[in-house]
Scaffold this active site. Structure first.
Site, PDB file in Angstrom:
ATOM      1  N   HIS A  52      39.098  53.751  19.260  1.00  0.00           N
ATOM      2  CA  HIS A  52      39.414  53.226  17.922  1.00  0.00           C
ATOM      3  C   HIS A  52      40.908  53.199  17.614  1.00  0.00           C
ATOM      4  O   HIS A  52      41.302  52.747  16.535  1.00  0.00           O
ATOM      5  CB  HIS A  52      38.712  54.053  16.837  1.00  0.00           C
ATOM      6  CG  HIS A  52      39.231  55.451  16.711  1.00  0.00           C
ATOM      7  ND1 HIS A  52      40.311  55.773  15.926  1.00  0.00           N
ATOM      8  CD2 HIS A  52      38.855  56.604  17.284  1.00  0.00           C
ATOM      9  CE1 HIS A  52      40.552  57.069  16.019  1.00  0.00           C
ATOM     10  NE2 HIS A  52      39.692  57.597  16.847  1.00  0.00           N
TER      11      HIS A  52
HETATM   12  N1  UDP Z   1      32.962  62.210  16.343  1.00  0.00           N
HETATM   13  C1  UDP Z   1      31.700  62.171  15.803  1.00  0.00           C
HETATM   14  N2  UDP Z   1      30.945  61.031  15.974  1.00  0.00           N
HETATM   15  C2  UDP Z   1      31.388  59.956  16.659  1.00  0.00           C
HETATM   16  C3  UDP Z   1      32.689  60.003  17.223  1.00  0.00           C
HETATM   17  C4  UDP Z   1      33.467  61.147  17.045  1.00  0.00           C
HETATM   18  O1  UDP Z   1      31.234  63.148  15.200  1.00  0.00           O
HETATM   19  O2  UDP Z   1      30.647  58.958  16.765  1.00  0.00           O
HETATM   20  C5  UDP Z   1      33.797  63.404  16.099  1.00  0.00           C
HETATM   21  C6  UDP Z   1      34.288  64.106  17.337  1.00  0.00           C
HETATM   22  O3  UDP Z   1      33.371  65.102  17.735  1.00  0.00           O
HETATM   23  C7  UDP Z   1      35.616  64.708  16.906  1.00  0.00           C
HETATM   24  C8  UDP Z   1      36.082  63.776  15.819  1.00  0.00           C
HETATM   25  O4  UDP Z   1      34.973  62.986  15.452  1.00  0.00           O
HETATM   26  O5  UDP Z   1      35.443  65.996  16.352  1.00  0.00           O
HETATM   27  C9  UDP Z   1      37.211  62.934  16.355  1.00  0.00           C
HETATM   28  O6  UDP Z   1      37.527  61.981  15.461  1.00  0.00           O
HETATM   29  P1  UDP Z   1      38.389  60.695  15.827  1.00  0.00           P
HETATM   30  O7  UDP Z   1      38.220  60.348  17.253  1.00  0.00           O
HETATM   31  O8  UDP Z   1      38.036  59.696  14.796  1.00  0.00           O
HETATM   32  O9  UDP Z   1      39.863  61.186  15.495  1.00  0.00           O
HETATM   33  P2  UDP Z   1      41.086  61.724  16.350  1.00  0.00           P
HETATM   34  O10 UDP Z   1      40.682  63.065  16.912  1.00  0.00           O
HETATM   35  O11 UDP Z   1      41.421  60.728  17.387  1.00  0.00           O
HETATM   36  O12 UDP Z   1      42.192  61.874  15.356  1.00  0.00           O
END
Ligand code: UDP
Length: 363
Positions: A205
């Protein structure tokens, strides 16, 4: 103490789950949800499943460009925080527009700013997340870092005061969620026609990977390259990615590829269940790289930089950017034998609270 915590999107709800409980055991927390993510799949399900307190204030500041969104955050958070009265600190997590907006408001109102997950750097200023982290760190009164590498990153920028290594709050959450995920995995996976170790899991994403037709086409090609009927690829699709796939006419190419299974974004318990059973995780998420490591699942990162460099150093994570051949080679590599504890002991939330107490007592 009276602390205003500002969260707004999925990874921040996860991190707040480690801190809110120990904070509220001794102090008053006023929880503000900016609504950067506001639908059930990206917001409410996290509050339910991670047992987060209901926000005291819920704004609707999602959508728009980064700058427009941040401007709206500042405009709405300023009167809200002023209206709360005397507060000891504003607490923010990670690197989103919510983090940046709340940081600027705290700084302007001269309220001490506490940053959880301070010191992370990709050294890629094209990423909005990188700019948000840098600004937030330089405005913070208390920099709570997850790793020694983060402390070193801050030192290089001249930030050496009030830096406390508390460990990683996501380790606390993983310790709560993963045992239950492992327990339910056999039945849950079977019900979804998946076998433990018999599929790959992907999330994608980041703006840099999905916001232009060329990059999104390369993302699609890279994902398709590691999917097969024998080892399907499960992809819970972030709404941003879903929208761009349709906009750039790439949806059918991904959807029709052999072994690709697109699903809606899932809640944290289902995601953890998918993660612990996966053969490999492919992701451009920061949090998911670390969760994969904590679960002992090999990670292939669809970026050319990472903030979580330790996972690469120990051989559990490989950066392939959007290169189908490199991704295919990465999933063919053997797993390392050792998995050292890189991210603390699962008690970071408690240490966050203690560090804030010390800062407030010293002021
Ligand atoms: N996550 C979730 N469902 C999904 C995809 C990700 O619960 O379908 C959780 C994942 O376990 C993690 C968090 O969302 O804890 C990560 O979020 P994201 O990838 O949006 O953000 P980033 O870490 O890249 O800032």
């Amino acid at each position: 103490m009276r602390i205003v915590t500002v969260v707004g999107n999925r990874p921040q709800f996860v991190k707040a789950a480690a801190v809110s409980r120990p904070l509220r055991a001794r102090h008053e927390e006023i929880l503000v949800h900016t609504g950067q993510h506001h639908d059930d799949a990206l917001s409410a399900v996290f509050f339910r499943e991670l047992d987060l307190p209901r926000p005291d204030h819920e704004l609707r500041l999602g959508g728009g460009t980064n700058l427009a969104q941040t401007a709206r955050m500042i405009a709405e958070l300023e009167p809200l925080v002023r209206g709360v009265g005397a507060v000891d600190a504003v607490l923010v997590y990670g690197d989103t527009n919510t983090t940046l907006g709340a940081s600027l408001v705290a700084a302007d109102l001269q309220i001490p700013l506490v940053h959880v997950e301070a010191g992370m750097r990709s050294y890629d200023r094209r990423m909005p997340e990188e700019r948000n982290r840098v600004v937030c760190d330089h405005l913070s009164s208390l920099l709570l870092v997850p790793t020694a590498a983060a402390t070193e990153n801050l030192r290089r920028e001249g930030l050496t005061e009030r830096v406390v290594d508390v460990g990683d709050v996501m380790t606390d959450v993983t310790a709560m969620v993963h045992p239950r995920a492992r327990e339910r995995a056999p039945e849950w996976l079977a019900a979804h026609d998946l076998r433990p170790g018999g599929y790959r899991l992907a999330t994608v994403h980041r703006a840099g990977n999905v916001d232009t037709p060329d990059r999104l086409a390369a993302t699609v090609d890279t994902l398709v390259a590691v999917a097969s009927e024998d080892l399907p690829l499960v992809l819970p699709l972030h709404p941003r990615t879903a929208a761009r796939l349709v906009e750039f006419d790439l949806d059918a190419r991904l959807r029709s590829a052999p072994g690709v299974r697109l699903v809606d974004p899932v809640g944290p318990m289902d995601f953890a269940t998918l993660l612990v059973g996966a053969e490999t995780v492919l992701t451009d998420s920061g949090g998911v790289q670390k969760e994969a490591y904590l679960a002992g699942v090999r990670c292939v990162t669809l970026r050319d930089t990472t903030e979580w460099t330790e996972t690469v150093d120990v051989g559990w994570n490989q950066l392939v950017d959007l290169d189908p051949a490199a991704a295919r080679a990465a999933v063919a590599r053997p797993r390392p034998a050792d998995r050292p504890a890189l991210y603390g002991d699962g008690r970071a939330g408690q240490r966050v609270v203690e560090a804030i107490e010390r800062m407030v007592a010293a002021d």
